[in-house]
Scaffold this active site. Structure first.
Site, PDB file in Angstrom:
ATOM      1  CB  SER A 179      65.479  70.201   7.446  1.00 50.80           C
ATOM      2  OG  SER A 179      64.907  70.751   6.220  1.00 50.80           O
ATOM      3  CB  ALA A 180      68.088  65.682   9.932  1.00 52.06           C
TER       4      ALA A 180
END
Length: 412
Positions: free
Chosen positions: A91-92
């Site tokens: 999710s970065a």
């Protein structure tokens, strides 16, 4: 464990914290990079390129061998992590996708206050006609889950993903509350970029973000770069993580354990979960979850959002950077079941995701990775790892490095 790379004078505590992550917190292979005022001050890497410590030793499910196959120290005979090693950052990736929409707004091509349906008419279905563009970025769109989850193959098809999320009825009236769009963020942001530009979001990011910034990050890993990416997998924390292991709150644990909860359904919008070591998955463009980056590339990207990098490129104007980190959602998160804070596509400093200071904005990746910028100090940070934990937003290894950076900044 040999730590490779360099730190600028004064940043030695970051090297020490990075080494301790291997000695005490069970890191197998990782890298950290820090920029300050557009110049690199930390660039470190250590361990093995693959979480199992030996190339190709993973099981058929791609999850990795948690006890290390490369010898007693986890490195014997394995390919070492080097300067160019990249990893999937989960999710970065969301922070990079957010930059695409904000840059389109900066260029006058996208109105964040406009209804999504103005650009994507099909999205108005099922009571979503009042959803604004900024609602997608602030996790207020109300569609964190799908009634009919997509398979990994379906999820990788941007057309199918867009159709599914456009047809989905919202779990709450869009704009009235917030909840983490763990997987659906992929199709929300990706389709909006396609509707505005006529290009896939992976190609747009390559041409308009990664290329100009000189950042080694990809959404849709090209075949020419595939050999740089190591294998990832799950690792358990050490038996005695020096007090850093905490018990989840009961409500959080129950939400993740209940298949009918919005929490489980949000993360299960792709079912079964994809094999993150599959070259086909890495070649797809899922802006919620499958970006690949080096730590240096992630830090350089964030540095370009708040200033010129090495005297050159700056992506965000100061006004856009302020817009990105302005709070749009705060309080109990319907999906993560803790209090969260979001700007426009970025998590903000808070208990759920501690960053450097109240001015910070960025995004963690579930299980380890983290990237952020802090305009007040001029710091940009990137950490990537091949060993994923069960943590969602505040991995102990990343937090140890953030604390070290914070101590350096305060003592300067």
């Amino acid at each position: 464990m040999d730590v490779n790379g360099a730190v600028a004078e004064g940043f030695e505590p970051v090297r020490e914290a990075f080494a301790r992550n291997f000695e005490r917190l069970g890191d197998r292979g990782a890298a950290v990079a820090v920029y300050r005022d557009g110049h690199k001050v930390v660039d470190l890497w250590a361990g093995t390129k693959n979480v199992d410590g030996a190339d190709g030793a993973d099981g058929a499910d791609g999850a990795g061998d948690a006890d290390g196959a490369g010898g007693a120290d986890g490195t014997g005979g394995a390919e070492p992590w080097d300067r160019d090693t990249a990893q999937i950052v989960r999710s970065a990736t969301k922070g990079v996708a957010a930059a695409a929409l904000l840059l389109l707004r900066q260029r006058g091509e996208l109105d964040l206050d406009a209804p999504v349906g103005e650009y994507w008419p099909e999205f108005k279905a099922a009571g979503k006609e009042r959803t604004r563009v900024w609602h997608l970025l602030a996790h207020r769109a109300g569609v964190p889950a799908l009634d009919r989850p997509l398979t990994p193959a379906q999820a990788a098809d941007p057309r199918l993903g867009a159709e599914a999320v456009a047809a989905q009825a919202p779990a709450w009236e869009p704009g009235t509350d917030h909840g983490y769009h763990a997987q659906t963020y992929s199709w929300l942001t990706g389709e909006l970029v396609r509707r505005v530009t006529g290009r896939g979001i992976g190609a747009w990011i390559a041409d308009e973000i990664a290329g100009p910034a000189g950042a080694d990050l990809w959404l849709g890993l090209p075949a020419a770069e595939a050999a740089r990416a190591g294998r990832v997998g799950g690792v358990e924390p050490p038996a005695d993580p020096h007090g850093l292991k905490t018990r989840p709150k009961r409500a959080v644990a129950e939400a993740y354990a209940d298949p009918a909860s919005l929490t489980c359904r949000a993360f299960a919008a792709i079912t079964p979960l994809p094999d993150e070591n599959d070259p086909g998955y890495r070649a797809a463009a899922l802006p919620a979850s499958n970006g690949v980056a080096t730590a240096e590339g992630l830090a350089r990207f964030y540095a370009s959002l708040i200033g010129e990098v090495d005297g050159g490129t700056r992506l965000f104007t100061p006004e856009t950077a302020e817009l990105a980190r302005g709070e749009r959602s705060a309080g109990p998160d319907r999906v993560l079941v803790v209090n969260t804070r979001f700007g426009l596509g970025y998590m903000l400093h808070g208990a759920a995701s501690p960053l450097l200071s109240p001015t910070s904005f960025g995004h963690p990746g579930r299980g380890g990775s983290l990237g952020f910028a802090d305009p007040a100090s001029g710091i940009a940070f990137g950490y990537v790892t091949n060993g994923f934990r069960k943590s969602v937003t505040a991995d102990p290894r990343a937090q140890a490095l953030v604390r070290a950076v914070r101590d350096v900044v305060r003592s300067a």
